[in-house]
Motif scaffolding. Sequence first.
Motif, PDB file in Angstrom:
ATOM      1  N   GLU A  24      56.506  78.473  93.587  1.00 14.06           N
ATOM      2  CA  GLU A  24      56.413  77.627  92.379  1.00 14.06           C
ATOM      3  C   GLU A  24      57.630  76.698  92.287  1.00 14.06           C
ATOM      4  O   GLU A  24      57.511  75.526  91.953  1.00 14.06           O
ATOM      5  CB  GLU A  24      56.342  78.486  91.106  1.00 14.06           C
ATOM      6  N   GLU A  25      58.821  77.260  92.588  1.00 15.77           N
ATOM      7  CA  GLU A  25      60.044  76.432  92.527  1.00 15.77           C
ATOM      8  C   GLU A  25      59.995  75.317  93.575  1.00 15.77           C
ATOM      9  O   GLU A  25      60.418  74.185  93.333  1.00 15.77           O
ATOM     10  CB  GLU A  25      61.282  77.301  92.763  1.00 15.77           C
ATOM     11  N   LEU A  26      59.475  75.670  94.754  1.00 13.32           N
ATOM     12  CA  LEU A  26      59.373  74.668  95.828  1.00 13.32           C
ATOM     13  C   LEU A  26      58.482  73.512  95.382  1.00 13.32           C
ATOM     14  O   LEU A  26      58.829  72.331  95.560  1.00 13.32           O
ATOM     15  CB  LEU A  26      58.786  75.331  97.085  1.00 13.32           C
ATOM     16  N   GLU A  27      57.342  73.861  94.797  1.00 10.26           N
ATOM     17  CA  GLU A  27      56.415  72.809  94.373  1.00 10.26           C
ATOM     18  C   GLU A  27      57.034  71.932  93.276  1.00 10.26           C
ATOM     19  O   GLU A  27      56.925  70.717  93.305  1.00 10.26           O
ATOM     20  CB  GLU A  27      55.105  73.442  93.877  1.00 10.26           C
ATOM     21  N   ARG A  28      57.721  72.582  92.327  1.00  9.97           N
ATOM     22  CA  ARG A  28      58.354  71.824  91.244  1.00  9.97           C
ATOM     23  C   ARG A  28      59.409  70.877  91.814  1.00  9.97           C
ATOM     24  O   ARG A  28      59.498  69.707  91.453  1.00  9.97           O
ATOM     25  CB  ARG A  28      58.979  72.795  90.239  1.00  9.97           C
ATOM     26  N   MET A  29      60.222  71.418  92.750  1.00 10.56           N
ATOM     27  CA  MET A  29      61.282  70.593  93.346  1.00 10.56           C
ATOM     28  C   MET A  29      60.685  69.358  94.031  1.00 10.56           C
ATOM     29  O   MET A  29      61.159  68.238  93.857  1.00 10.56           O
ATOM     30  CB  MET A  29      62.068  71.408  94.364  1.00 10.56           C
ATOM     31  N   HIS A  30      59.602  69.579  94.805  1.00  5.11           N
ATOM     32  CA  HIS A  30      59.053  68.456  95.561  1.00  5.11           C
ATOM     33  C   HIS A  30      58.344  67.442  94.673  1.00  5.11           C
ATOM     34  O   HIS A  30      58.365  66.247  94.958  1.00  5.11           O
ATOM     35  CB  HIS A  30      58.125  68.962  96.661  1.00  5.11           C
ATOM     36  N   LYS A  31      57.728  67.943  93.620  1.00  2.00           N
ATOM     37  CA  LYS A  31      57.085  66.996  92.689  1.00  2.00           C
ATOM     38  C   LYS A  31      58.148  66.071  92.112  1.00  2.00           C
ATOM     39  O   LYS A  31      57.909  64.892  91.878  1.00  2.00           O
ATOM     40  CB  LYS A  31      56.368  67.748  91.572  1.00  2.00           C
ATOM     41  N   MET A  32      59.345  66.628  91.883  1.00  2.00           N
ATOM     42  CA  MET A  32      60.427  65.804  91.327  1.00  2.00           C
ATOM     43  C   MET A  32      61.086  64.958  92.425  1.00  2.00           C
ATOM     44  O   MET A  32      61.216  63.742  92.313  1.00  2.00           O
ATOM     45  CB  MET A  32      61.483  66.703  90.681  1.00  2.00           C
ATOM     46  N   LYS A  33      61.503  65.588  93.492  1.00  2.00           N
ATOM     47  CA  LYS A  33      62.345  64.914  94.495  1.00  2.00           C
ATOM     48  C   LYS A  33      61.607  63.801  95.240  1.00  2.00           C
ATOM     49  O   LYS A  33      62.111  62.692  95.383  1.00  2.00           O
ATOM     50  CB  LYS A  33      62.870  65.947  95.504  1.00  2.00           C
ATOM     51  N   THR A  34      60.421  64.111  95.708  1.00  2.00           N
ATOM     52  CA  THR A  34      59.673  63.129  96.506  1.00  2.00           C
ATOM     53  C   THR A  34      58.488  62.569  95.734  1.00  2.00           C
ATOM     54  O   THR A  34      58.200  61.374  95.811  1.00  2.00           O
ATOM     55  CB  THR A  34      59.151  63.792  97.801  1.00  2.00           C
ATOM     56  N   GLY A  35      57.803  63.452  94.995  1.00  2.00           N
ATOM     57  CA  GLY A  35      56.561  63.040  94.332  1.00  2.00           C
ATOM     58  C   GLY A  35      56.776  61.964  93.284  1.00  2.00           C
ATOM     59  O   GLY A  35      55.995  61.018  93.194  1.00  2.00           O
ATOM     60  N   ALA A  36      57.852  62.095  92.514  1.00  2.00           N
ATOM     61  CA  ALA A  36      58.038  61.175  91.382  1.00  2.00           C
ATOM     62  C   ALA A  36      58.132  59.717  91.836  1.00  2.00           C
ATOM     63  O   ALA A  36      57.539  58.825  91.224  1.00  2.00           O
ATOM     64  CB  ALA A  36      59.285  61.567  90.591  1.00  2.00           C
ATOM     65  N   LEU A  37      58.855  59.465  92.933  1.00  2.00           N
ATOM     66  CA  LEU A  37      59.023  58.068  93.356  1.00  2.00           C
ATOM     67  C   LEU A  37      57.815  57.558  94.163  1.00  2.00           C
ATOM     68  O   LEU A  37      57.743  56.381  94.507  1.00  2.00           O
ATOM     69  CB  LEU A  37      60.326  57.876  94.156  1.00  2.00           C
ATOM     70  N   LEU A  38      56.883  58.455  94.471  1.00  2.00           N
ATOM     71  CA  LEU A  38      55.634  58.003  95.108  1.00  2.00           C
ATOM     72  C   LEU A  38      54.528  57.794  94.074  1.00  2.00           C
ATOM     73  O   LEU A  38      53.671  56.926  94.252  1.00  2.00           O
ATOM     74  CB  LEU A  38      55.182  59.014  96.165  1.00  2.00           C
ATOM     75  N   SER A  39      54.564  58.579  92.997  1.00  2.91           N
ATOM     76  CA  SER A  39      53.541  58.336  91.966  1.00  2.91           C
ATOM     77  C   SER A  39      53.962  57.178  91.065  1.00  2.91           C
ATOM     78  O   SER A  39      53.099  56.476  90.516  1.00  2.91           O
ATOM     79  CB  SER A  39      53.242  59.601  91.154  1.00  2.91           C
ATOM     80  N   ALA A  40      55.274  56.938  90.946  1.00  5.32           N
ATOM     81  CA  ALA A  40      55.737  55.851  90.061  1.00  5.32           C
ATOM     82  C   ALA A  40      55.153  54.481  90.437  1.00  5.32           C
ATOM     83  O   ALA A  40      54.763  53.729  89.525  1.00  5.32           O
ATOM     84  CB  ALA A  40      57.269  55.806  90.035  1.00  5.32           C
ATOM     85  N   PRO A  41      55.087  54.111  91.721  1.00  2.00           N
ATOM     86  CA  PRO A  41      54.508  52.796  92.027  1.00  2.00           C
ATOM     87  C   PRO A  41      53.068  52.660  91.554  1.00  2.00           C
ATOM     88  O   PRO A  41      52.680  51.606  91.038  1.00  2.00           O
ATOM     89  CB  PRO A  41      54.565  52.726  93.569  1.00  2.00           C
ATOM     90  N   VAL A  42      52.289  53.729  91.712  1.00  2.00           N
ATOM     91  CA  VAL A  42      50.889  53.687  91.258  1.00  2.00           C
ATOM     92  C   VAL A  42      50.869  53.546  89.734  1.00  2.00           C
ATOM     93  O   VAL A  42      50.173  52.683  89.178  1.00  2.00           O
ATOM     94  CB  VAL A  42      50.145  54.979  91.692  1.00  2.00           C
ATOM     95  N   GLU A  43      51.681  54.362  89.064  1.00  6.05           N
ATOM     96  CA  GLU A  43      51.652  54.352  87.593  1.00  6.05           C
ATOM     97  C   GLU A  43      52.213  53.041  87.026  1.00  6.05           C
ATOM     98  O   GLU A  43      51.704  52.521  86.033  1.00  6.05           O
ATOM     99  CB  GLU A  43      52.422  55.565  87.067  1.00  6.05           C
ATOM    100  N   ALA A  44      53.237  52.504  87.685  1.00  8.09           N
ATOM    101  CA  ALA A  44      53.805  51.226  87.211  1.00  8.09           C
ATOM    102  C   ALA A  44      52.787  50.101  87.378  1.00  8.09           C
ATOM    103  O   ALA A  44      52.639  49.248  86.494  1.00  8.09           O
ATOM    104  CB  ALA A  44      55.092  50.901  87.973  1.00  8.09           C
TER     105      ALA A  44
END
Length: 300
Positions: free
Chosen positions: A176-196
């Motif tokens: 669970e911690e691994l998934e949370r970390m990756h959603k933040m570390k890598t996922g956030a800057l990959l979903s941001a372009p779509v959401e922006a």
Amino acid sequence: METKSDRQATYEERYARYKEQIEKALPFFIGTEGASDVEKAARYSLMAGGKRIRPVLFLATADVLGRTGPLLLPFACGIEMIHTYSLIHDDLPCMDDDDLRRGRPTCHKVYGEGMAVLAGDFLLNRAFETLLDAIDPAFPETLKAARLIARAAGGSGMIGGQAIDLMAVHHPLSKEELERMHKMKTGALLSAPVEAAVILSGAGEDVSSVLSDFGKAIGLAFQIRDDILDATLTASELGKSAGKDDRDGKSTYVTLFGLKEAQKKLRETIDAATGQLLRLKDELDVSFLMTLTHRLMTES
Ligand code: GRG
């Protein structure tokens, strides 16, 4: 607006077209006037190639939603500058300690550690200067999109995830911690372009939430894939050091789940991303995003 030839273009042609727009615009936004060492170091890393997947995702999502115009490139380039700063800092000896990035020596190997720290800072500041310049008070969505990108790059996104990653060296994470970390570390800057891009396009709530879920899934898929590639490819195939996660005693999808299970998880996450796109296929041309998502499974 998409032209007929855009719609007929192959995936490769469209990716190349987006990439070319980005490559041409980046030198403009980073500025060409200064020849100081810090500017040279920033330019060295920014113009070293790279897939440009974040700005491509941004431009492609905007295209899907029919948003065009001069405000797209500042956003696309701002996102890429933030990403490149994160790579420069991530490669430093005090972080992930890497010698190779984008197929060439890392920024600190060429310019020294102090200058690499400043080159990252330079890119981050230039990114926000670029985004601030693009804000149009008559079009409040520009401010909303810029704020979303800032959040994705900050403490509840990429920086927060990197901090968890730093603490986790030689301290195994739970799944669970691994998934949370990756959603933040890598996922956030990959979903941001779509959401922006969705924000700037003024899409309705339904489309917005489907594409937001697509962005989150593609962000996670990207990281699982990165863990698999780190464990299975050579440095020359990767353009960066290979097998580092294992060497550093890091928890990854491969070390926690095993290679086979990680591959299964990648397939499931990609299915989740394409599943979201399928919900839009009757009203929007999502074929480019669909192919991009599928290629995450097969390309290195
Ligand atoms: C230093 C604040 C700070 C954050 C660093 C993203 C990140 C956080 C570190 C990178 C570590 C890493 C290798 C993560 C795996 C996924 C990833 C971001 C890979 C690199 O991105 P690509 O493949 O690289 O898009 P290119 O070179 O193509 O742009």
